[in-house]
Enzyme design. Structure first.
Site, PDB file in Angstrom:
ATOM      1  CE  LYS A  13      -2.736   0.874   3.737  1.00 58.16           C
ATOM      2  NZ  LYS A  13      -2.627   2.255   4.260  1.00 58.16           N
ATOM      3  CB  SER A  14       3.739   2.332   2.071  1.00 61.46           C
ATOM      4  OG  SER A  14       3.095   2.266   3.314  1.00 61.46           O
ATOM      5  NE  ARG A  47       6.094   6.575   0.931  1.00 63.22           N
ATOM      6  CZ  ARG A  47       5.151   6.403   1.862  1.00 63.22           C
ATOM      7  NH1 ARG A  47       4.061   5.700   1.590  1.00 63.22           N
ATOM      8  NH2 ARG A  47       5.294   6.919   3.065  1.00 63.22           N
ATOM      9  CG  ASP A  82       0.494   0.023   9.601  1.00 63.05           C
ATOM     10  OD1 ASP A  82       0.153   0.855  10.467  1.00 63.05           O
ATOM     11  OD2 ASP A  82       0.843   0.340   8.452  1.00 63.05           O
ATOM     12  NE  ARG A 142      -2.532  -1.946   8.348  1.00 64.75           N
ATOM     13  CZ  ARG A 142      -2.278  -2.330   7.094  1.00 64.75           C
ATOM     14  NH1 ARG A 142      -2.461  -3.583   6.724  1.00 64.75           N
ATOM     15  NH2 ARG A 142      -1.841  -1.472   6.191  1.00 64.75           N
TER      16      ARG A 142
HETATM   17  C1  S3P Z   1       2.359   4.829   6.253  1.00 60.24           C
HETATM   18  C2  S3P Z   1       2.970   5.179   7.424  1.00 60.24           C
HETATM   19  C3  S3P Z   1       2.499   4.736   8.748  1.00 60.24           C
HETATM   20  C4  S3P Z   1       1.540   3.567   8.638  1.00 60.24           C
HETATM   21  C5  S3P Z   1       0.516   3.753   7.561  1.00 60.24           C
HETATM   22  C6  S3P Z   1       1.187   3.946   6.213  1.00 60.24           C
HETATM   23  C7  S3P Z   1       2.908   5.354   4.985  1.00 60.24           C
HETATM   24  O1  S3P Z   1       1.819   5.811   9.364  1.00 60.24           O
HETATM   25  O2  S3P Z   1       0.910   3.339   9.873  1.00 60.24           O
HETATM   26  O3  S3P Z   1      -0.340   2.642   7.486  1.00 60.24           O
HETATM   27  O4  S3P Z   1       2.549   4.846   3.899  1.00 60.24           O
HETATM   28  O5  S3P Z   1       3.710   6.298   5.037  1.00 60.24           O
HETATM   29  P1  S3P Z   1       2.612   6.986  10.155  1.00 60.24           P
HETATM   30  O6  S3P Z   1       3.407   7.741   9.187  1.00 60.24           O
HETATM   31  O7  S3P Z   1       1.520   7.825  10.755  1.00 60.24           O
HETATM   32  O8  S3P Z   1       3.429   6.281  11.182  1.00 60.24           O
END
Ligand code: S3P
Length: 432
Positions: free
Chosen positions: A21-22, A26, A317, A390
């Site tokens: 997902k991250s 991006r 997470d 989650r």
């Molecule tokens: C994420 C960063 C995390 C994570 C979120 C996705 C990201 O959050 O918990 O599910 O994609 O940068 P935080 O940046 O608030 O720690």
């Protein structure tokens, strides 16, 4: 939607995870401001990433995707975005709203960002305050602390900023703004958070220098960003559900194919290994800038552990599902310094404790974590997701490992990050 889960005598199978997902967020955002075309394979089509996709389209970016195959994105350059005719809706996705706030801060136009009820209750001052310090005019509900956010973008200046919490969303938002800032931006954080943005920016030709003790230094690039075609690694945060299911099950072997094992994300592997889990990484390779491996997890006899310090941002997470593993381990598990869990899609300390107790877990809430006593076995029951993807999947794994039947209410929440989750669970159930 309700889902019923039964325990399985054997757990065998091989699973291809959804794209991370991250990384998917991006890949869209950074390629949107590169100049030229990029192809993204294994893009994750959960609701969160689709929110980013829709917002970027509303900002004039051409994105072609049929919902399955490779996604094509045509970036118009750093100043190729145009003002949206409407409010930008990030849905449930904090990554969307925070990263776009950073990106839109540097654009010469007006934007409004909002989201669903959960997102509108989440803290935004963590991006609003430093973006104001960079010179943007940004306002939000409740004194700038909550969405909707209103941004009158424009020229920015670089800053030196120490993040009060380790947060990749804040770090990435400010890195995006830094691309439009006059002079250098230097960011440091209490512990390293996920570094996908830095890896991708470097691969696109931007100089991002690592700072001693974590953190980074970034200046606005002299040239346009080069488009970056990539294959998105499987999401380790999705893989975590099957890792826990296999490790805590008495007769299991699950192979997880093509999972991202970036060290800033792989804390779940370290935590489960410290609990005695049998986890093997095979076929380690690179997909673009990200390390990937197949992960094989087998039944293990788990013991309690302590999860704290720099490990926390590396598995933030995965903590709800780790609480399931801890409930089935021998002895005590302590999770602390994880207060951030309280401001996720739900208050994940409260909701994890509440829901796992319904299945017979012995789990106590701390202000910044939880203490879990292993109980040997869980009992099926009725539990709820609190609209948190989650939590929905955590409770499904708990149900799979519990005796009897478990019902998860609000099961549809899983589609935020893992649209095929229930389908994969069925596949495992039918595998003999
Ligand atoms: C994420 C960063 C995390 C994570 C979120 C996705 C990201 O959050 O918990 O599910 O994609 O940068 P935080 O940046 O608030 O720690």
């Amino acid at each position: 939607m309700r889902k019923m889960i039964c325990s399985l005598r054997r757990l065998r199978g091989s699973i291809e995870l959804p794209g991370d997902k991250s990384v998917s967020h991006r890949a869209l955002i950074l390629n949107a401001i590169a100049r030229g075309e990029a192809v993204v394979e294994n893009f994750q089509g959960g609701a969160d990433c689709l929110a980013t996709l829709r917002c970027l389209r509303a900002l004039g970016v051409k994105i072609e995707w049929d919902g399955q195959g490779p996604l094509r994105i045509h970036g118009g350059g750093r100043f190729g975005l145009r003002e949206s005719g409407d409010v930008l809706n990030a849905g449930n996705s904090a990554t969307t709203i925070r990263l776009l706030a950073g990106l839109l801060a540097g654009q010469p136009f007006f934007s409004v960002l909002t989201g669903d009820a959960s997102l509108r209750s989440r803290p935004m001052e963590r991006v609003v305050d430093p973006l104001r310090a960079m010179g943007t005019r940004i306002r939000g509900r409740a004194g700038g602390t909550h969405p909707p956010l209103v941004i009158e973008g424009g020229p920015l200046r670089g800053i030196r900023y120490r993040l009060p919490v380790a947060s990749a969303q804040v770090k990435s938002a400010l890195s995006l703004a830094a691309l439009y800032g006059e002079g250098e931006t230097v960011l440091t954080e209490p512990a390293p958070s996920r570094d996908h943005t830095e890896r991708m920016l470097r691969a696109m030709g931007v100089e991002v220098v690592g700072e001693e003790g974590g953190g980074l230094r970034i200046s606005p690039p002299q040239r346009e960003l080069t488009p970056l075609s990539l294959r998105v690694p499987g999401d380790i945060s999705a893989a975590a559900f099957w890792m826990v299911a296999a490790a805590a099950h008495p007769d299991a072997e699950i192979r997880l194919i093509g999972v991202g094992v970036n060290p800033t994300r792989s804390g779940i592997i370290d935590a489960l290994a410290s609990m005695g889990a049998s986890i093997a990484l095979e076929e380690e390779r690179m997909w673009g800038a990200e390390p990937v491996a197949d992960i094989v997890v087998r039944s293990s006899s788990l013991r309690g552990t302590v999860i704290e310090g720099p490990l926390i941002p590396r598995l933030i997470d995965e903590i709800p599902v780790l609480a399931v593993a801890a409930s089935l381990a021998q002895g005590e598990t302590v999770i602390r310094q994880a207060r951030e869990l309280r401001v996720k899609e739900s208050d994940r300390i409260r909701t994890t404790v509440l829901e796992l107790r319904r299945l017979g877990a012995s789990i106590e809430e701390l202000p910044d974590g939880m203490i879990i006593q292993g109980v040997g076995c869980l009992q099926g029951g009725v539990c709820a997701s609190h609209g948190d993807h989650r939590l929905a999947m955590t409770m499904a794994v708990a149900g799979l490992l519990a005796q009897g039947e478990t019902v998860v209410r609000g099961a549809e929440a899983a589609s935020v990050s893992y649209p095929d989750f229930w389908h994969h669970l069925e596949q495992l159930s039918s595998h003999r």
